[in-house]
Enzyme design. Structure first.
Site, PDB file in Angstrom:
ATOM      1  N   ARG A  90       0.729  -1.311  -0.039  1.00  0.00           N
ATOM      2  CA  ARG A  90       0.078   0.007  -0.104  1.00  0.00           C
ATOM      3  C   ARG A  90       0.997   1.342  -0.030  1.00  0.00           C
ATOM      4  O   ARG A  90       0.299   2.273  -0.435  1.00  0.00           O
ATOM      5  CB  ARG A  90      -0.790   0.087   1.397  1.00  0.00           C
ATOM      6  CG  ARG A  90      -1.892  -0.999   1.194  1.00  0.00           C
ATOM      7  CD  ARG A  90      -2.635  -1.012   2.503  1.00  0.00           C
ATOM      8  NE  ARG A  90      -3.151   0.168   3.095  1.00  0.00           N
ATOM      9  CZ  ARG A  90      -4.313   0.717   2.806  1.00  0.00           C
ATOM     10  NH1 ARG A  90      -5.251  -0.296   2.132  1.00  0.00           N
ATOM     11  NH2 ARG A  90      -5.231   1.686   3.321  1.00  0.00           N
ATOM     12  N   ARG A 112       9.377   5.944  -3.462  1.00  0.00           N
ATOM     13  CA  ARG A 112       9.719   6.862  -4.627  1.00  0.00           C
ATOM     14  C   ARG A 112      11.421   7.323  -4.428  1.00  0.00           C
ATOM     15  O   ARG A 112      11.880   7.720  -3.254  1.00  0.00           O
ATOM     16  CB  ARG A 112       8.872   8.013  -4.264  1.00  0.00           C
ATOM     17  CG  ARG A 112       7.720   7.779  -4.448  1.00  0.00           C
ATOM     18  CD  ARG A 112       6.849   9.294  -4.722  1.00  0.00           C
ATOM     19  NE  ARG A 112       5.503   8.831  -4.535  1.00  0.00           N
ATOM     20  CZ  ARG A 112       4.758   9.384  -3.522  1.00  0.00           C
ATOM     21  NH1 ARG A 112       5.492   9.979  -2.669  1.00  0.00           N
ATOM     22  NH2 ARG A 112       3.333   8.823  -3.641  1.00  0.00           N
ATOM     23  N   ARG A 129      -8.931  -6.634  13.222  1.00  0.00           N
ATOM     24  CA  ARG A 129      -8.178  -5.944  14.178  1.00  0.00           C
ATOM     25  C   ARG A 129      -8.919  -4.665  14.638  1.00  0.00           C
ATOM     26  O   ARG A 129      -9.594  -4.030  13.713  1.00  0.00           O
ATOM     27  CB  ARG A 129      -6.841  -5.434  13.357  1.00  0.00           C
ATOM     28  CG  ARG A 129      -5.561  -4.987  14.217  1.00  0.00           C
ATOM     29  CD  ARG A 129      -5.019  -6.315  15.156  1.00  0.00           C
ATOM     30  NE  ARG A 129      -3.938  -5.544  15.641  1.00  0.00           N
ATOM     31  CZ  ARG A 129      -3.828  -6.072  17.071  1.00  0.00           C
ATOM     32  NH1 ARG A 129      -4.565  -7.056  17.686  1.00  0.00           N
ATOM     33  NH2 ARG A 129      -2.940  -5.336  17.822  1.00  0.00           N
ATOM     34  N   ARG A 146      -0.339   5.956  15.924  1.00  0.00           N
ATOM     35  CA  ARG A 146      -0.257   7.199  15.510  1.00  0.00           C
ATOM     36  C   ARG A 146      -0.929   8.312  16.193  1.00  0.00           C
ATOM     37  O   ARG A 146      -1.814   7.988  17.221  1.00  0.00           O
ATOM     38  CB  ARG A 146      -0.792   7.202  13.935  1.00  0.00           C
ATOM     39  CG  ARG A 146      -1.735   6.650  13.501  1.00  0.00           C
ATOM     40  CD  ARG A 146      -2.090   6.476  12.162  1.00  0.00           C
ATOM     41  NE  ARG A 146      -3.252   5.842  11.757  1.00  0.00           N
ATOM     42  CZ  ARG A 146      -3.481   5.238  10.651  1.00  0.00           C
ATOM     43  NH1 ARG A 146      -2.754   5.474   9.563  1.00  0.00           N
ATOM     44  NH2 ARG A 146      -4.540   4.297  10.461  1.00  0.00           N
ATOM     45  N   GLU A 158      -3.965   6.662  18.676  1.00  0.00           N
ATOM     46  CA  GLU A 158      -4.803   5.281  17.965  1.00  0.00           C
ATOM     47  C   GLU A 158      -3.882   3.989  18.870  1.00  0.00           C
ATOM     48  O   GLU A 158      -2.835   4.038  18.235  1.00  0.00           O
ATOM     49  CB  GLU A 158      -4.585   5.117  16.479  1.00  0.00           C
ATOM     50  CG  GLU A 158      -5.606   6.443  15.844  1.00  0.00           C
ATOM     51  CD  GLU A 158      -5.269   5.877  14.352  1.00  0.00           C
ATOM     52  OE1 GLU A 158      -5.150   4.850  13.869  1.00  0.00           O
ATOM     53  OE2 GLU A 158      -5.964   7.012  13.582  1.00  0.00           O
ATOM     54  N   TYR A 200      -9.698  -5.647   2.862  1.00  0.00           N
ATOM     55  CA  TYR A 200      -8.990  -4.148   3.285  1.00  0.00           C
ATOM     56  C   TYR A 200      -9.021  -2.922   2.010  1.00  0.00           C
ATOM     57  O   TYR A 200      -8.324  -2.863   1.340  1.00  0.00           O
ATOM     58  CB  TYR A 200      -7.390  -4.363   3.394  1.00  0.00           C
ATOM     59  CG  TYR A 200      -6.666  -3.529   3.979  1.00  0.00           C
ATOM     60  CD1 TYR A 200      -7.177  -2.074   4.441  1.00  0.00           C
ATOM     61  CD2 TYR A 200      -5.309  -3.851   4.494  1.00  0.00           C
ATOM     62  CE1 TYR A 200      -6.497  -1.352   5.341  1.00  0.00           C
ATOM     63  CE2 TYR A 200      -4.516  -2.681   5.262  1.00  0.00           C
ATOM     64  CZ  TYR A 200      -5.031  -1.430   5.520  1.00  0.00           C
ATOM     65  OH  TYR A 200      -4.199  -0.708   6.214  1.00  0.00           O
ATOM     66  N   ASP A 215     -10.128   0.673   0.344  1.00  0.00           N
ATOM     67  CA  ASP A 215     -10.200   2.096   0.616  1.00  0.00           C
ATOM     68  C   ASP A 215     -11.537   2.685   0.259  1.00  0.00           C
ATOM     69  O   ASP A 215     -12.187   1.831  -0.363  1.00  0.00           O
ATOM     70  CB  ASP A 215      -8.930   2.771  -0.055  1.00  0.00           C
ATOM     71  CG  ASP A 215      -7.494   2.364   0.346  1.00  0.00           C
ATOM     72  OD1 ASP A 215      -7.574   2.283   1.678  1.00  0.00           O
ATOM     73  OD2 ASP A 215      -6.630   2.258  -0.289  1.00  0.00           O
TER      74      ASP A 215
END
Ligand code: UDP
Length: 382
Positions: free
Chosen positions: A181, A185, A258, A289, A314, A362, A364
């Site tokens: 995911r 770069r 989860r 996070r 979190e 999962y 988006d």
């Protein structure tokens, strides 16, 4: 009252709301129920001190599909939010995400893409050699995938600790796709997503969901499983977006999910961390996070217009009945269990299953909408 509706939509999240919208445009009558006291599922936003709080976790809309982008923007205008999170590593240093030239410069001091590539390749080669020695061609798990994609230094600094606390499982026991995911770069580009379009609805996600649900009847605080027979009798068909294993009374056993626990705090400081998302990659920090919600909707100096800020820590947790399931755990055991449930689902001609929980995927946000579009395109009778 009997069969007053064409569709009983179980769950007022993005899948259910998009389905309701497309069905309503075809003049179908929809009743949308949700066991929570609000619409929106996990994209629901709650106002706190004039800030939209992403109450069930941060949601950033991103897609390269112009049709999907145009569609959501026809419902509500989107802002120009660009996700560029920062990671606090076990050594206390800050690193840019996703893995890009800024990250590599900070870790290795490399100043050009070719220097970075050389360093990356050295480390990738090590991982590939080890796999070859084990007689393996494709990465079998998240650890092997991460090591062959990005090498040991980044893996140990930014991936291993975060991933193992996020999922409560070893990287070597997790599926490889999860780490794919994240882009890698060789440019100085901190944009987390590689998609063409990205943003957040101006005024929060509730505006999007409210618009999608226009024309449908909505019944909140309504648990499908507490009144299944009666509710099912109200419509010709059911659109089910809840947990697939629960729909079938856990016949083959329970799927694992989860969960996340959020600790939300209002702070007397207009700008606590300088960006919306800061990841903590050390296994010693119990949360994954901290989200500072105002940065999803205020940019530049406008952040200072509100003297306070709201943050959410979190804490990942294993799912148990009674708490919210957030992520499917797509390892081998759960995937094969899910396959058995999906086979049962196919034998239910009057039920359409969709979304993260019903497909155990999962997902988006944009692919959820695309999925609903494809259902309507493939079946003109819907
Ligand atoms: N990940 C990581 N370090 C980070 C951020 C993400 O190792 O600082 C890994 C981790 O395995 C996580 C996956 O990348 O589960 C996907 O991250 P993403 O941000 O897409 O997760 P989500 O926002 O869906 O929780």
């Amino acid at each position: 009252m009997k069969e007053k509706y064409d569709y009983l939509i179980v769950g007022a999240g993005l899948f259910g709301a998009t389905f309701a919208h497309l069905a309503s445009t075809r003049h179908r009558r929809c009743l949308v129920i949700d066991k929570r006291n609000h619409i929106g599922g996990n994209i629901y936003c709650q106002q706190d001190n004039g800030i939209n709080i992403h109450r069930y976790g941060a949601h950033i809309f991103h897609t390269s599909d112009k049709r999907i982008w145009d569609f959501v923007n026809s419902m509500v205008p989107f802002n120009r939010y660009t996700n560029s999170p920062v990671a606090v590593a076990p050594n206390g240093e800050l690193y840019n995400l996703p893995f890009n030239m800024n990250t590599f410069y900070k870790i290795w001091g490399v100043k050009s893409p070719s220097e970075a590539l050389q360093k990356l390749n050295e480390q990738r080669c090590e991982a590939i050699k080890k796999m070859e020695a084990d007689g393996v061609k494709e990465p079998r798990n998240l650890e092997e995938q991460a090591l062959t994609l990005i090498g040991r230094d980044v893996y140990e600094l930014l991936i291993k600790g975060y991933t193992e606390k996020q999922w409560g499982r070893k990287c070597s026991d997790l599926p490889a796709f999860i780490i794919r995911r994240l882009p890698v770069r060789l440019t100085f580009d901190n944009n987390y997503f590689s998609d063409t379009y990205q943003g957040i609805p101006i005024g929060g996600y509730n505006k999007l969901v409210e618009k999608l649900l226009e024309g449908s009847d909505i019944q909140l605080d309504t648990d499908f499983f507490k009144d299944r027979e009666h509710l099912s009798s109200l419509a010709h068909k059911i659109v089910f977006t809840g947990k697939i294993d629960e729909f079938f009374n856990y016949r083959f056993g329970m799927l694992e999910y989860r969960s996340v626990r959020f600790e939300t705090e209002t702070i007397n400081n207009p700008n606590v961390q300088g960006c919306a998302v800061v990841n903590y990659t050390s296994s010693d920090v119990p949360y994954t996070r901290i989200i500072e919600h105002k940065h999803f909707e205020s940019f530049g100096d406008s952040v200072y217009e509100n003297p306070v800020s709201v943050i959410s820590r979190e804490y990942p947790a294993e799912w148990n009945p009674g708490i919210e399931p957030f992520y499917p755990v797509n390892d081998q055991r759960n995937n094969s269990l899910n396959t058995r449930y999906q086979e049962l689902a196919q034998k239910e001609p009057n039920v359409i299953f969709g979304g993260r929980l019903a497909e155990y995927r999962y997902y988006d946000m944009a692919p959820v909408i695309a999925k609903v579009f494809s259902l309507f395109e493939s079946d003109t009778n819907l």
